[in-house]
Design a protein around this motif. Structure first.
Motif, PDB file in Angstrom:
ATOM      1  N   ASP A  29      34.935  42.195  33.113  1.00 12.34           N
ATOM      2  CA  ASP A  29      34.079  41.174  33.737  1.00 12.34           C
ATOM      3  C   ASP A  29      33.364  40.339  32.678  1.00 12.34           C
ATOM      4  O   ASP A  29      33.253  39.114  32.815  1.00 12.34           O
ATOM      5  CB  ASP A  29      33.047  41.816  34.663  1.00 12.34           C
ATOM      6  N   GLU A  30      32.871  40.991  31.634  1.00 10.84           N
ATOM      7  CA  GLU A  30      32.184  40.264  30.568  1.00 10.84           C
ATOM      8  C   GLU A  30      33.150  39.297  29.883  1.00 10.84           C
ATOM      9  O   GLU A  30      32.800  38.153  29.613  1.00 10.84           O
ATOM     10  CB  GLU A  30      31.580  41.235  29.545  1.00 10.84           C
ATOM     11  N   GLU A  32      35.914  37.965  31.152  1.00 15.74           N
ATOM     12  CA  GLU A  32      36.248  36.886  32.083  1.00 15.74           C
ATOM     13  C   GLU A  32      35.122  35.875  32.219  1.00 15.74           C
ATOM     14  O   GLU A  32      35.364  34.700  32.476  1.00 15.74           O
ATOM     15  CB  GLU A  32      36.599  37.468  33.451  1.00 15.74           C
ATOM     16  N   ASP A  33      33.876  36.328  32.054  1.00 15.55           N
ATOM     17  CA  ASP A  33      32.722  35.437  32.149  1.00 15.55           C
ATOM     18  C   ASP A  33      32.356  34.816  30.795  1.00 15.55           C
ATOM     19  O   ASP A  33      31.290  34.222  30.647  1.00 15.55           O
ATOM     20  CB  ASP A  33      31.510  36.194  32.705  1.00 15.55           C
ATOM     21  N   ASN A  34      33.253  34.970  29.811  1.00 17.09           N
ATOM     22  CA  ASN A  34      33.036  34.455  28.455  1.00 17.09           C
ATOM     23  C   ASN A  34      31.741  34.962  27.834  1.00 17.09           C
ATOM     24  O   ASN A  34      31.058  34.239  27.109  1.00 17.09           O
ATOM     25  CB  ASN A  34      33.070  32.919  28.436  1.00 17.09           C
ATOM     26  N   LYS A  35      31.402  36.190  28.123  1.00 20.85           N
ATOM     27  CA  LYS A  35      30.232  36.832  27.528  1.00 20.85           C
ATOM     28  C   LYS A  35      30.706  37.772  26.426  1.00 20.85           C
ATOM     29  O   LYS A  35      31.847  38.230  26.443  1.00 20.85           O
ATOM     30  CB  LYS A  35      29.467  37.628  28.586  1.00 20.85           C
TER      31      LYS A  35
END
Length: 76
Positions: A29-30, A32-35
């Motif tokens: 998730d991180e 994919e969220d560019n985090k």
């Protein structure tokens, strides 16, 4: 909102396997969220409840990154 993930299982082996799954999903998730990928906790900083224990989880970052790239491509 706090960061991280929570998991459980019917026995220790399942709890550890579910922890790997939950942590892998969180890292994905991180990505994919560019985090930035979260840093691992220091084992010395984790204090389980009485009778509890701490176990290290090993995550393979490469499959997560490949899935993130694949997911991004399928969205287009």
């Amino acid at each position: 909102m706090s960061t991280g993930c929570v998991s459980c299982g019917s026995d220790i082996a399942e709890a550890i396997a579910m922890g790997v799954d939950a942590a892998s999903g969180w890292v994905l998730d991180e990505i994919e969220d560019n985090k930035p990928i979260p840093k691992a906790s220091r084992i010395e900083d984790i204090h389980p409840e009485e009778g509890g224990f701490v176990s290290l989880l090993v995550l393979d970052k490469v499959p997560c990154e490949k899935r993130a790239i694949y997911t991004a491509k399928t969205l287009w």
